[in-house]
Scaffold this active site. Structure first.
Site, PDB file in Angstrom:
ATOM      1  N   ASP A  76       0.719  -1.194   0.038  1.00 10.77           N
ATOM      2  CA  ASP A  76      -0.070   0.151   0.197  1.00 10.77           C
ATOM      3  C   ASP A  76       0.822   1.312  -0.038  1.00 10.77           C
ATOM      4  O   ASP A  76       2.005   1.260   0.121  1.00 10.77           O
ATOM      5  CB  ASP A  76      -0.853   0.122   1.151  1.00 10.77           C
ATOM      6  CG  ASP A  76      -0.327   0.055   2.543  1.00 10.77           C
ATOM      7  OD1 ASP A  76       0.838  -0.697   2.662  1.00 10.77           O
ATOM      8  OD2 ASP A  76      -0.715   0.751   3.605  1.00 10.77           O
ATOM      9  N   GLU A 141       0.001  -1.019   5.973  1.00  9.47           N
ATOM     10  CA  GLU A 141       1.193  -0.397   6.773  1.00  9.47           C
ATOM     11  C   GLU A 141       0.942   1.096   6.945  1.00  9.47           C
ATOM     12  O   GLU A 141       1.219   1.598   8.067  1.00  9.47           O
ATOM     13  CB  GLU A 141       2.573  -0.664   6.117  1.00  9.47           C
ATOM     14  CG  GLU A 141       3.784  -0.508   7.010  1.00  9.47           C
ATOM     15  CD  GLU A 141       4.260   0.800   7.354  1.00  9.47           C
ATOM     16  OE1 GLU A 141       5.047   1.086   8.317  1.00  9.47           O
ATOM     17  OE2 GLU A 141       3.795   1.629   6.369  1.00  9.47           O
TER      18      GLU A 141
HETATM   19 ZN   LIG Z   1       6.755   2.387   4.259  1.00 10.26          ZN
END
Ligand SMILES: [Zn+2]
Length: 391
Positions: A76, A141
Site C-alpha cells: 500500500d 502499513e
Molecule cells: Zn513504508
C-alpha cells in the site's frame, strides 16, 4: 531495462492506496510461485476496510538444518495529494534526470521489487539453498495497521513458525542507499490528561477553580525532566526517551470565564531503558504531588525493539560494504514501522531500504542507479546467510 526497475514500475502503476492492494500481491505471487514458493493470502478487516496480506515461503527440498529469512514490507501507499501538484501522474512511473517518479517509488514498491528480483538471482546461482526464504507483505502499513502485519505474525505464532532473520524494506537511507539501517525503533505511548476545575466568572476567582493554573506547575516539572533527559539517558543504541505535549485545549473563548477543564495530549518516544509502566508511574507521581484533580488515559502505540549486532546485522553490514564500500550506520531513530510486530516473533530484525527524503511527498522519487544497488545488497545478504549455514 533492469528487471527490478521493470517490476517496480509495474507495481507503481497500481493505485494501491491503503488498504487497497490493487493487484500488487498477485503480480508478486506470480513471480514467486515458479520459484517454489507456497503462497497464502490472509485477508482481514471489515468489508469497507479489507486488508490483503501475503505470506509466501520456500523451504529447502530436503530435510536440513535451516534458518528462515523473511523479507517484509507493504504494497500500500499513502494518498497522493492533489494530482495537479505532481509534475507527472503519481501512478504513471516516469523518468526525469536519472530519477524514477511515482507514489511508492521509495516507500516502498522498489524495495518489494528488489526483494523478488534478488531472490530470483540468488536461486539461479543457488538452486537448492539451505536457507528458508519468505515474504511477508501487507496492504495496511500506512493505515491503522491493525489488519496487516500483526495479523500475519499472530497467525504464524499460533502455528509455532520460527523466524530467524527479517529484513524490512522501509526507506532507511539518508543520502545513499546503504548509509543507514535501522536495528531497532523507539516505542511510542500517548496520554490524554483531563484536568478538572470549576468554571466561573474571572472577577470571582474564589468561586471557581482554574484547571490551567492547577496543571501548569506540574507540566513545568515534566518539561524539566524532559529537558534534562531525566526519563532515561538512552543507551548505545537509543537516544534518551523524549516526552512532548502535542495538544493543549482549555477555555471557552470568552475573556471573562475561568475554564472548567483542560485537556492535554502528550506522547512519549521511549528507549529500551524505560517501560510503559515506569513512565506512567513517574507521570502520575508528578501529577499527584501537585494535588491535581485529573483523569489520564494511556495508549501504547508500540513497544521498542532492538536487534543487537549478530548474524543478521553483520551479514547486512558486509553486504553493504561489498556492494557500495559504505560502513553503514546503525540507527534506531524515526517513527514506528511494522518491524515492531515482527520483532515479537523474530529475534533479529533490521530495516534496510532506499533514501527516505521524498517519502509521502508530492513528486516522490528514487535514484534509478540506487535500484540495482538495493537489489544487490539484498542478494549479497542472502548469500552471506546461506554461507553461514553451510559452514
Ligand atoms: Zn513504508
Amino acid at each position: 531495462m533492469s528487471r527490478t526497475l521493470q517490476l517496480a514500475e509495474q507495481l507503481i502503476s497500481r493505485p494501491s492506496v491503503t488498504p487497497d492492494d490493487a493487484g500488487c500481491q498477485q503480480i508478486l505471487g506470480e513471480r514467486l510461485a515458479p520459484l517454489g514458493f507456497t503462497l497464502e493470502t490472509i485477508e482481514s478487516g471489515p468489508a469497507d476496510f479489507r486488508v490483503t496480506n501475503l505470506w509466501a515461503v520456500r523451504r529447502p527440498a530436503a530435510a536440513t538444518a535451516t534458518k528462515t529469512l523473511v523479507f517484509a514490507g507493504h504494497t500500500d501507499v499513502v494518498p497522493t495529494g492533489p494530482f495537479e501538484q505532481w509534475t507527472s501522474h503519481p501512478f504513471t512511473p516516469t523518468h526525469r534526470g536519472g530519477k524514477l517518479y511515482g507514489r511508492g517509488a521509495c516507500d516502498m514498491k522498489t524495495s518489494v521489487a528488489a526483494f523478488v528480483i534478488s531472490i530470483e538471482e540468488f536461486l539461479r546461482a543457488t538452486p537448492d539453498p539451505k536457507l528458508t526464504l519468505a515474504l511477508l507483505l501487507t496492504s495496511d502499513e500506512e493505515g491503522p495497521a491493525v489488519d496487516g502485519t500483526v495479523v500475519v505474525c499472530n497467525t504464524l505464532a499460533a502455528r509455532g513458525e520460527v523466524l530467524d532473520y527479517c529484513i524490512v524494506g522501509e526507506p532507511t537511507a539518508v543520502e545513499r542507499c546503504g548509509d543507514m539501517i535501522k536495528n531497532g525503533r523507539r516505542g511510542t505511548m500517548s496520554g490524554k490528561l483531563t484536568v478538572k476545575g470549576v468554571q466561573g466568572h474571572i472577577a470571582y476567582p474564589h468561586l471557581a477553580k482554574n484547571p490551567v493554573h492547577a496543571v501548569a506547575p506540574a507540566l513545568a516539572e515534566l518539561v524539566a525532566i524532559n529537558a534534562a533527559a531525566g526519563w532515561d539517558a538512552g543507551n548505545a543504541y537509543f537516544q534518551p526517551t523524549s516526552w512532548q505535549i502535542s495538544n493543549f485545549h482549555s477555555g471557552t473563548g470568552a475573556s471573562n470565564v475561568i475554564p472548567g477543564s483542560a485537556v492535554i495530549d502528550f506522547n512519549f518516544r521511549f528507549s529500551t531503558e524505560s517501560t510503559p509502566e515506569s513512565l506512567q508511574k513517574r507521570v502520575h507521581a508528578v501529577l499527584d504531588a501537585h494535588g491535581i484533580d485529573y483523569t489520564l488515559a494511556w495508549t501504547i502505540g508500540g513497544l521498542p525493539f532492538l536487534t543487537t549486532p549478530g548474524e543478521l546485522v553483520s551479514s547486512v553490514q558486509a553486504a553493504i560494504v561489498d556492494e557500495t564500500g559504505i560502513a553503514t550506520e546503525l540507527s534506531t531513530s524515526g517513527g514506528t514501522s511494522d518491524a515492531r510486530f515482527i520483532a515479537k516473533i523474530c529475534k533479529q530484525v533490521v530495516e534496510l531500504g532506499p533514501v527516505n527524503a521524498s517519502i509521502h511527498k508530492i513528486d516522490e522519487h528514487i535514484d534509478v542507479a540506487e535500484i540495482e544497488t538495493l537489489k544487490n545488497i539484498y542478494r549479497r545478504t542472502m548469500e552471506r546467510l546461506e554461507a553461514s549455514l553451510s559452514r
